[in-house]
Design an enzyme around this catalytic site. Structure first.
Site, short mmCIF file in Angstrom:
data_model
loop_
_atom_site.label_atom_id
_atom_site.label_comp_id
_atom_site.label_asym_id
_atom_site.label_seq_id
_atom_site.Cartn_x
_atom_site.Cartn_y
_atom_site.Cartn_z
N GLU A 142 39.61 66.00 -58.59
CA GLU A 142 38.25 65.49 -58.39
C GLU A 142 37.20 66.41 -59.02
O GLU A 142 36.19 65.94 -59.54
CB GLU A 142 37.96 65.31 -56.90
CG GLU A 142 38.67 64.09 -56.29
CD GLU A 142 40.15 64.32 -56.04
OE1 GLU A 142 40.59 65.49 -56.05
OE2 GLU A 142 40.89 63.34 -55.83
N HIS B 5 40.82 58.59 -44.81
CA HIS B 5 40.55 57.33 -45.50
C HIS B 5 39.46 56.55 -44.76
O HIS B 5 39.42 55.33 -44.79
CB HIS B 5 41.82 56.49 -45.63
CG HIS B 5 42.90 57.16 -46.41
ND1 HIS B 5 43.76 58.08 -45.86
CD2 HIS B 5 43.25 57.08 -47.72
CE1 HIS B 5 44.59 58.53 -46.80
NE2 HIS B 5 44.30 57.94 -47.93
#
Lengths: 419, 344
Positions: free
Chosen positions: B85, B155
């Protein structure tokens, strides 16, 4: 993991033959392409690998090493010009280091000992190439034409500073000179350079990104992020490591255990060149070759220059607390990039001691003049403080600015100095 | 039934107001992921420098948001990044720093934290620190965010408040397919770096008639979804559905709610909220950025407030798996807060 290390590309055939008693076929794996099988455990230990050699043209006495010749592109004019810039940078570093000691500027970082690395590479890349620097690369910007006044204005964060007085000293940047503004967080510029390079590639522009960083910064996650994405996207970027032996007080033995930064290139599928960073000609030639490879092969190159940080890390650091004075003196006396070039120039009859003294005096005067001029200038206009946070000035910043102006109008004498 | 038709009428009248053009409003039925996909298609058609990249975007993305884009625009412009990322973020910043448009995807908002340094220290400060010599304004980070029923710690997160404390960034969250398309296009074209969070629970669940072609919904403007007189309810993203239900419950109980979708978390539309609270005298806020809104409105509407401003938020725990239903600030919790405010 072991399987991946045994890929053909990493284990040269000759070396493999020496260690493997028998290769018993091979397998196809998506994670490692074609992998040979062997019937004995084979450990790949980096300790067994040869140290990657550093290229040099000049020896420490300024003579061409056996078998070397002056790199193509270097002639009297260029060699003298590089040397003059070294003196200018050196004068600037001396004057502003002292200015910080006197409390006239808040901070400074010198590039003592790394002049060869900076000017050798700066002269070999093109002005259109986009530079992403760490902070110890002022010489590259100087080579591109950043003036002493511009340097001084940034150091004094005055109204002439292109950065509007917002960042600490030595955080230079120039859009005109394709030199992206320096920021303090280490290694953040590495993946950014890959992104810019990818843009140049899609636009089919004949330019590369050149990204400088120290061996300490190479321990950051962004180093890994950058080299990997630059490789997978085939970005035309030159990763230029300045290995000067220390990250502040941390010697390289506490920084990594592999063969410097250069040995990491292979793991990313990136070609590598290691250079004697105190040999400006070698740095020039290697950088030029790297640039050509990047554009012709359409992939990144990693270049590591081996050098020594002769100065303190910064004005906030006393390096004799973690390294011997004799060590610093040794490098200054026996392996200084400026001195090596000077000896060569003297040998060729391209330079003289008289010119040397005269130029050093002249440059010192020029820097002092720039310092005096910059010191006399005011700080940037008050209305710049809330600008450029966004492209436009949002309502809440307009409100805060109005509040601030109202407040200082109430207590003008308290804020009179601006600091 | 009556309510939902009223709602769609309101939505389309809002749109007409925002995009008053001579052409009739042609719409197409889309869910949120197809609307986002459509926005990226329009962005790439109208801007040849635009690229879309991130983990697994080339085959269409794990939520199908980038489906067919590689086939349309080529693998140079729609490509997978390595799984990293901070690399995605840094690469996007560099690409934007030379004036080109970067649309970068972080697979889940939960995984944006490795890129936090690049986003907060670099992207947000790029223009300011260089004296406007360099900027990375043509940069948008897209990331699915929010509860999804079974996402647990990694999540489900809603990290907008972390970014809302960073000057230089814009943070945008849409509530339905139409707003998603218009806000994403506006974010991509905004001359500032934008973090765009997509309510992943709505990718398939939320379906509406989305205008075809090119249109934007302006950033920095809240949207008054329904007018009311007794209390102001503010939220954003997936929570707007929950708040609609809470407002329905309150209205059945005789309370008139003014429901506002903030849409842009930063810089946020203080004026719209302020005007509403001056009228209603009560405010309920939901989401992690609630404290900023509560304190600002308290400062501006002190004399109009008839009850303490209430925040109905997730608890101060990591997002739990088995207890998700209990953890969420659902309609009933919001309904209780509305009753409390009205009866104060």
């Amino acid at each position: 993991m072991a399987l991946r290390l045994l890929t053909k590309s990493l284990v040269p055939r000759a070396r493999a033959a020496r260690f493997f008693s028998t290769t018993v076929g091979h397998g196809e794996f998506p994670g490692g392409q074609t992998v040979p099988y062997v019937n004995k455990i084979h450990v790949v230990d980096p300790k067994d690998a040869d140290v990657i050699p550093a290229y040099r043209v000049l020896d420490q006495q300024g003579k061409l090493v056996p078998g070397a010749s002056l790199p193509e592109g270097i002639d009297e004019d260029l060699a003298v010009e590089i040397y003059k810039h070294m003196i200018r940078l050196n004068s600037m570093d001396n004057v502003f280091y002292d200015a910080q000691r006197q409390g006239r500027i808040s901070f400074y970082m010198t590039a003592f000992g790394e002049e060869g690395t900076l000017f050798g590479s700066a002269a070999a890349i093109k002005p259109r190439d986009m530079v992403f620097a760490q902070y110890r690369e002022a010489g590259v910007l100087m080579w591109r034409g950043f003036t002493l006044d511009q340097f001084a204005d940034q150091l004094f964060s005055n109204e002439g500073d292109l950065g509007k007085g917002r960042q600490m000293p030595v955080h230079y940047g120039s859009r005109e000179l394709n030199y992206q503004t320096v920021s303090s967080p280490l290694a953040t510029q590495l993946p950014q350079a890959a992104g810019a390079a990818y843009g140049f590639k899609l636009a089919k522009e004949d330019r590369i990104a050149v990204c400088y960083f120290g061996e300490g910064a190479a321990s950051e996650g962004d180093f890994h992020a950058a080299l990997n994405i630059a490789a997978t996207r085939d970005c035309p970027v030159l990763y230029f490591a300045r290995n000067n032996g220390y990250a502040i007080s941390t010697p390289v033995k506490d920084q990594f255990r592999g063969d410097g930064i250069a040995s990491r290139g292979a793991g990313y599928g990136i070609p590598v060149i290691r250079v004697d960073g105190n040999d400006v000609f070698a740095v020039y030639e290697a950088t030029k070759k790297a640039r050509e490879m990047i554009l012709s092969d359409g992939r990144p190159v990693l270049l590591e220059t081996m050098s020594y940080r002769q100065g303190h890390h910064s004005t906030s650091d006393d390096s004799t607390r973690y390294r011997a004075v004799s060590e610093i003196k040794h490098w200054k006396d026996t392996n200084c990039p400026m001195n090596r070039l000077k000896l060569y120039l003297l040998d060729q009859g391209w330079w003289s001691e008289e010119r040397d003294v005269a130029l050093k005096d002249a440059e010192r005067s020029s820097v002092l003049a720039a310092l005096t001029k910059a010191e006399a200038k005011g700080i940037p206009a008050l209305d710049t403080m809330f600008e450029d946070v966004y492209a436009e000035k949002p309502r809440h910043l307009q409100d805060q600015e109005a509040e601030m102006l109202e407040h200082i109008a109430k207590y003008p004498e308290h804020y009179a100095s601006g600091h | 039934m009556l309510l939902s038709s009223l709602r769609s009428k309101l939505a389309s009248s809002t749109l007409r107001r925002q995009y008053a053009s001579s052409a009739p409003l042609v719409t197409e039925r889309m869910n949120m992921f197809t609307a986002l996909n459509d926005a990226m298609r329009v962005a790439m058609e109208t801007d040849p420098t635009a690229v879309v990249f991130g983990e697994d975007v080339a085959f269409g993305g794990v939520f199908r948001c980038t489906v067919d884009l590689k086939e349309k625009f080529g693998e140079d412009r729609v490509f997978n990044s390595p799984l990293c990322e901070q690399g995605i973020a840094g690469f996007a910043i560099g690409y934007a720093s030379i004036g080109r448009t970067a649309i970068a995807e972080i697979q889940f908002a939960d995984y944006i934290f490795p890129a936090f340094d690049q986003i907060v220290n670099e992207a947000a400060k790029f223009r300011y620190r260089s004296g406007n010599q360099f900027d990375c304004g043509k940069l948008t980070f897209r990331a699915p965010y929010g509860a999804v029923g079974h996402g647990a710690h990694y999540h489900s997160q809603s990290p907008e408040a972390y970014f809302a404390h960073t000057p230089g960034l814009k943070v945008v969250i849409p509530r339905n397919p139409t707003q998603a398309k218009g806000l994403l296009l506006a974010s991509i074209r905004d001359p500032n770096p934008v973090v765009f969070f997509e309510p992943k629970a709505l990718y398939r669940a939320s379906v509406s008639d989305v205008p075809v072609g090119d249109f934007t919904v302006p950033l920095g403007q809240a949207d008054i979804m329904r007018s009311g007189t007794d209390i102001t309810i503010v939220g954003w993203g997936a929570q707007m559905r929950v708040l609609e239900d809470a407002c329905d419950m309150a209205e059945e109980a005789g309370v008139s709610c003014e429901l506002i979708d903030l849409q842009t978390i930063t810089p946020w539309d203080v004026d719209t909220i302020e005007q509403s609270v001056r009228k209603t005298g009560r405010l309920i806020k939901t989401g992690g950025f609630a404290s900023e809104i509560a304190s600002t409105i308290q400062e501006r509407c002190f004399l109009n407030l008839e009850a303490p401003i209430q925040r109905v938020c997730g608890y101060d725990t990591p997002f739990p798996l088995a207890y998700e239903k209990l953890y969420l600030p659902d309609a009933l919790k919001n309904f209780e807060a509305i009753k409390h405010a009205v009866n104060y």
